[in-house]
Structure formats: structure tokens, C-alpha cells
Design an enzyme around this catalytic site. Sequence first.
Site: not given
Ligand code: PGA
Length: 226
Positions: A90, A151
Site C-alpha cells: 500500500h 491506487e
Molecule cells: P480511501 O482509501 O477509500 O479512504 O480513499 C483507499 C485505500 O487507501 O485503500
Amino acid sequence: MKYVVANFKANLTKNQIESWIKAFISHQPSTISHQQIILCPSFVHLHLFPRKQFKLGAQDVSLYPQGAYTGEVTAKMLKELGVDYVVLGHSERRRNFGESNQIVLRKVKQALKYQITPIVCVDKDNFTSQINLINSQLDNLSIRNLIYAYEPPSAIGTGKPEEPSKVEKVAFKIKHLSKALVLYGGSLTPQNASLFLRNPSIDGLLVATASLKAQTFLEIIKNANE
Ligand code: PGA
């Protein structure tokens, strides 16, 4: 089959998790068809989820096997707790904990050794190098069993999701290179979930903020079905 994954990050107390589970079970639709729902709470809350009712994921795993690695949580330990998925690389871990593509690769290998499916998070800047590295080190079957999550950091927790058409373009490239499933994550809500899932290259959603309330997460699941 579309995936809807909840990443609780370092949020919620034990009591809040217990209320979340109760609310989810009492309000969930009788059939959730064509969707794989995966919940990724903190390590210490994994045992609170009834294994028969929930598919579980972890938010990280050690790159080491069992042994003298104080503070680490191994893939073997996670498997014993009923974990089938793990979110890896992540952007918060790459940024705050110095996780490199190499470290993510080592974690991917540990997870696969215990039949845990890695959900590897990537961004525009690193998806090519991350996927090429993983592809060069794993056999074809393992490569196809991975899941990637696109992401963009500008969309994470900001309330500003990336345009679905832009996500589709990047997801297409990731899919082409990886031959794997591709999720999108970043400021997903019940209102915008279905806009992303209409795109053929997007196989599912990775939801953080909007997953912290069971009702909101259920709305996403419901809307993702439409
Ligand atoms: P969010 O984060 O849904 O709060 O925008 C997504 C993530 O970090 O996986």
C-alpha cells in the site's frame, strides 16, 4: 465476479468491530451474488470475525518465515487465523515504512507459500517496475493468481477519486502486463462505486474510509451489483 475489499487500516476498536459485524450481518442482503467480499481489519481484530461468514484479508505480512524476527506476523500465522488475502505494498507502507518493490516481492512469496492471495497495491509511477519484478520471479500460475490494486495517492482519503475513464486506461495497462485481476481504490463511495465497475478492466474495488461504517460498506456492495 467482482471483488469488494474493505481495508480498515489502523482504525476501529474491538467494540466498534463487534458492532460493525452485528450491523453487517443483520443488514446484508440474503444473496450477494457475483461478488467476493473481503474484509481486512487489523491483525489483532482478525479473530473477531466468524470465519464461516466472512472472507478475511490482512493488511500486511512479514517478509520472513517463522523465526527470530521480533514483532513480525508470518504468513503461516495468518493462514491459521483463516486469512485468504493480504494487502501488500500500500502507498502508506511504501511511504511510511520504506517498502520497496523488492520487499513487496518477498512478502508476495511468503503469502503464496501459504495459499494467501496477495493484493498488490500500485500507482502510476511504480506499476511497471513492480509487475515486471514479480513476473520475473514467479511461475505463470502464481502470476495469474495475484490481484493488483491501482491506487493513485492523490485519490486516497481525499474525497477526490480519479476519473473512471482515466482509471480504466491504467487498469487496462496493469491487466495487460500482469495478466491478473485489477481493483481500483481511492475515495470510493456508494455513489461512485458502480461508475468504476462498469469498466471491463476493473475487476473490483478497494475501499478504506467508506468501509468503516457497515451500512455504508453494504451500500457500496449493493450499488456495485447494479
Ligand atoms: P480511501 O482509501 O477509500 O479512504 O480513499 C483507499 C485505500 O487507501 O485503500
